[in-house]
Design a protein around this motif. Structure first.
Motif, mmCIF file in Angstrom:
data_model
loop_
_atom_site.group_PDB
_atom_site.id
_atom_site.type_symbol
_atom_site.label_atom_id
_atom_site.label_comp_id
_atom_site.label_asym_id
_atom_site.label_seq_id
_atom_site.Cartn_x
_atom_site.Cartn_y
_atom_site.Cartn_z
ATOM 1 N N LEU A 55 0.852 -1.181 0.000
ATOM 2 C CA LEU A 55 0.000 0.000 0.000
ATOM 3 C C LEU A 55 0.888 1.231 0.000
ATOM 4 N N MET A 56 0.666 2.114 -0.950
ATOM 5 C CA MET A 56 1.505 3.299 -1.095
ATOM 6 C C MET A 56 0.684 4.563 -0.899
ATOM 7 N N GLY A 57 1.301 5.574 -0.324
ATOM 8 C CA GLY A 57 0.674 6.876 -0.214
ATOM 9 C C GLY A 57 1.724 7.955 -0.358
ATOM 10 N N THR A 58 1.460 8.984 -1.162
ATOM 11 C CA THR A 58 2.418 10.081 -1.293
ATOM 12 C C THR A 58 1.837 11.353 -0.710
ATOM 13 N N ASP A 59 2.658 12.386 -0.647
ATOM 14 C CA ASP A 59 2.203 13.665 -0.110
ATOM 15 C C ASP A 59 1.627 14.566 -1.194
ATOM 16 N N GLU A 60 1.408 14.045 -2.385
ATOM 17 C CA GLU A 60 0.802 14.844 -3.451
ATOM 18 C C GLU A 60 -0.583 15.316 -3.031
ATOM 19 N N ARG A 61 -0.902 16.570 -3.316
ATOM 20 C CA ARG A 61 -2.199 17.123 -2.900
ATOM 21 C C ARG A 61 -2.822 18.015 -3.967
ATOM 22 N N ASN A 62 -2.353 17.876 -5.219
ATOM 23 C CA ASN A 62 -2.866 18.751 -6.262
ATOM 24 C C ASN A 62 -4.247 18.357 -6.748
ATOM 25 N N THR A 63 -4.828 17.299 -6.205
ATOM 26 C CA THR A 63 -6.193 16.932 -6.567
ATOM 27 C C THR A 63 -7.218 17.622 -5.674
ATOM 28 N N LEU A 64 -6.769 18.343 -4.654
ATOM 29 C CA LEU A 64 -7.675 19.067 -3.771
ATOM 30 C C LEU A 64 -7.850 20.497 -4.258
ATOM 31 N N THR A 65 -9.010 21.065 -3.977
ATOM 32 C CA THR A 65 -9.240 22.468 -4.304
ATOM 33 C C THR A 65 -8.534 23.347 -3.275
ATOM 34 N N ALA A 66 -8.377 24.611 -3.605
ATOM 35 C CA ALA A 66 -7.748 25.547 -2.679
ATOM 36 C C ALA A 66 -8.554 25.634 -1.387
ATOM 37 N N ALA A 67 -9.895 25.566 -1.511
ATOM 38 C CA ALA A 67 -10.754 25.637 -0.332
ATOM 39 C C ALA A 67 -10.561 24.415 0.562
ATOM 40 N N GLN A 68 -10.431 23.249 -0.036
ATOM 41 C CA GLN A 68 -10.218 22.030 0.740
ATOM 42 C C GLN A 68 -8.862 22.052 1.432
ATOM 43 N N LYS A 69 -7.847 22.509 0.724
ATOM 44 C CA LYS A 69 -6.527 22.602 1.336
ATOM 45 C C LYS A 69 -6.557 23.508 2.562
ATOM 46 N N LYS A 70 -7.261 24.610 2.431
ATOM 47 C CA LYS A 70 -7.341 25.560 3.539
ATOM 48 C C LYS A 70 -8.154 24.995 4.690
ATOM 49 N N LYS A 71 -9.306 24.415 4.400
ATOM 50 C CA LYS A 71 -10.201 23.912 5.449
ATOM 51 C C LYS A 71 -9.579 22.765 6.225
ATOM 52 N N PHE A 72 -8.903 21.871 5.515
ATOM 53 C CA PHE A 72 -8.369 20.683 6.165
ATOM 54 C C PHE A 72 -6.850 20.752 6.345
ATOM 55 N N HIS A 73 -6.289 21.946 6.147
ATOM 56 C CA HIS A 73 -4.872 22.193 6.400
ATOM 57 C C HIS A 73 -3.991 21.171 5.680
ATOM 58 N N ALA A 74 -4.252 21.043 4.399
ATOM 59 C CA ALA A 74 -3.511 20.087 3.564
ATOM 60 C C ALA A 74 -2.669 20.811 2.527
ATOM 61 N N GLY A 75 -2.224 22.039 2.873
ATOM 62 C CA GLY A 75 -1.405 22.793 1.940
ATOM 63 C C GLY A 75 0.048 22.378 2.028
ATOM 64 N N GLY A 76 0.917 23.240 1.587
ATOM 65 C CA GLY A 76 2.343 22.920 1.601
ATOM 66 C C GLY A 76 2.803 22.398 0.259
ATOM 67 N N ARG A 77 4.118 22.312 0.116
ATOM 68 C CA ARG A 77 4.691 21.849 -1.152
ATOM 69 C C ARG A 77 4.972 20.347 -1.082
ATOM 70 N N PRO A 78 4.367 19.566 -1.957
ATOM 71 C CA PRO A 78 4.623 18.114 -1.948
ATOM 72 C C PRO A 78 5.989 17.789 -2.530
ATOM 73 N N CYS A 79 6.522 16.639 -2.127
ATOM 74 C CA CYS A 79 7.811 16.203 -2.684
ATOM 75 C C CYS A 79 7.635 15.035 -3.649
ATOM 76 N N GLY A 80 6.405 14.544 -3.777
ATOM 77 C CA GLY A 80 6.187 13.386 -4.647
ATOM 78 C C GLY A 80 6.713 12.109 -4.047
ATOM 79 N N CYS A 81 6.777 12.045 -2.709
ATOM 80 C CA CYS A 81 7.313 10.876 -2.011
ATOM 81 C C CYS A 81 6.192 9.953 -1.531
ATOM 82 N N SER A 82 6.566 8.759 -1.136
ATOM 83 C CA SER A 82 5.602 7.809 -0.571
ATOM 84 C C SER A 82 5.622 7.958 0.946
ATOM 85 N N ASP A 83 4.757 8.803 1.467
ATOM 86 C CA ASP A 83 4.769 9.095 2.898
ATOM 87 C C ASP A 83 4.053 8.048 3.731
#
Length: 353
Positions: A55-83
């Motif tokens: 099971l893999m998961g990365t820190d990519e978050r470009n599928t979220l809207t700006a509003a979702q990033k703000k509401k759920f504090h999922a902003g920041g710059r992703p590294c494309g890693c498997s977190d």
């Protein structure tokens, strides 16, 4: 070991909900057909050894809207890693599922690889484990994990932030419970002691939080595993696992349009086979940590696995043996220790009462 595992860079989140639910489900395993470069269970010449899924998961978050990033504090710059990285082993008889968490900051030696056909081969080099996906996608990450564990990976699953959130909402949310307050200044998670039903966005905060206490990623892995147990219970209680149309819709939503190591139909088939598996037949642990990698490696603060303990742990996986002794009911330490031996627990120890 060279395999065509479709090394395409896909955006992936902190945890896999319904896909793992399909695995945590007691009858024999279905004869899944082979995927390109990966033998199906029916194609193996040796004695049955179960099914190993990464099971893999990365820190990519470009599928979220700006509003979702703000509401759920999922902003920041992703590294494309498997977190997030977990090895799921389904026993050959289909009567047990073992889940082993591997910290993203684990010290690893990345095997030699070529970034593209005909390109110059990059030699083996030290890095944090989550960098393997960043450098070479699922294929390189799988090769790295196989070299560290000596466990052959049969399938892989990955999903992005939005699909995770949508999947949680699709099942009506997931109930989690905590005996103590969980407050993270980074994700802004703030849960009081007790039970909480989390929608997709809140669930994302819950599984991403790693600043709740001093246990860092080890504590986050434990909460992710608790979440998997509860998500599995939700799927069973809502009878999604035995409803082909609803389960297929859920899997298609989760997997999206990108190429995966499973098809929706295979996940549905496996879920239907394993849906009677109780919480007590699932077991969870994290690789034991011995200390930190030396600074001279230049890879930052990386965790070094306890080789003696981890070799014994993955030997049980290779031999299709349980992680928890028969009749034992170990209790998890919350928060877990970062260093030292880890104690595998049954899924029932993580279930809300």
């Amino acid at each position: 070991m060279k395999r065509n595992l479709w090394p395409r860079r896909l955006a992936i989140p902190g945890i896999v909900l319904a896909a793992t639910g399909a695995l945590l489900g007691s009858s024999a395993l279905p004869s899944l057909p082979g995927l390109p470069g990966l033998p199906g269970l029916a194609d193996r010449e040796h004695a049955p050894r179960g099914l190993n899924v990464l099971l893999m998961g990365t820190d990519e978050r470009n599928t979220l809207t700006a509003a979702q990033k703000k509401k759920f504090h999922a902003g920041g710059r992703p590294c494309g890693c498997s977190d997030v990285l977990m090895l799921v082993h389904v026993s050959a008889r289909g009567d047990r599922v073992s889940v082993i968490g591997m910290p993203r900051d684990s010290y690893a030696e990345i095997p030699p690889y070529r970034a593209k056909p005909g390109g110059k081969e990059r030699p083996p080099h030290p890095a944090k484990l989550n960098a393997a996906y960043q450098e070479g996608g699922p294929e390189l990450l799988i090769r790295t994990v196989e070299s560290m564990t000596e466990v052959d990976i049969d399938r892989f699953l990955q999903v992005d932030f939005r699909r995770f959130m949508n999947s949680v909402d699709k099942v009506g949310g997931v109930e989690v419970c905590t005996p103590r307050r969980l407050k993270d200044p980074a994700t802004r998670l703030d849960l009081k002691p007790g039970k909480h039903r989390l929608g997709g966005g809140q669930a994302l905060q819950y599984v991403r939080s790693r600043h709740v206490d001093g246990s860092a990623d080890l504590g986050r892995i434990q909460r992710q595993q608790r979440f998997l147990v509860q998500a599995w219970r939700e799927l069973k209680e809502r009878k999604l696992l035995t409803h082909p149309k609803r389960m297929t819709d859920l899997m298609e939503m989760l997997l999206g349009s990108g190429r995966q190591g499973f098809s929706p139909g295979e996940l549905v088939e496996l879920a239907a086979t394993l849906h009677r598996l109780p919480d007590s037949a699932t077991e969870f642990t994290t690789v034991p940590i011995a200390g930190f990698a030396p600074a001279k490696l230049g890879i930052g603060a990386a965790l070094v696995w306890d080789r003696k303990e981890t070799d014994a742990l993955f030997a049980k996986v290779r031999d299709d043996r349980p992680l928890v002794e028969r009749g034992a009911q170990p209790k998890p330490k919350d928060p877990p220790d970062i260093l030292g031996k880890t104690v595998p627990v049954r899924g029932s120890a993580y279930a809300c009462r």
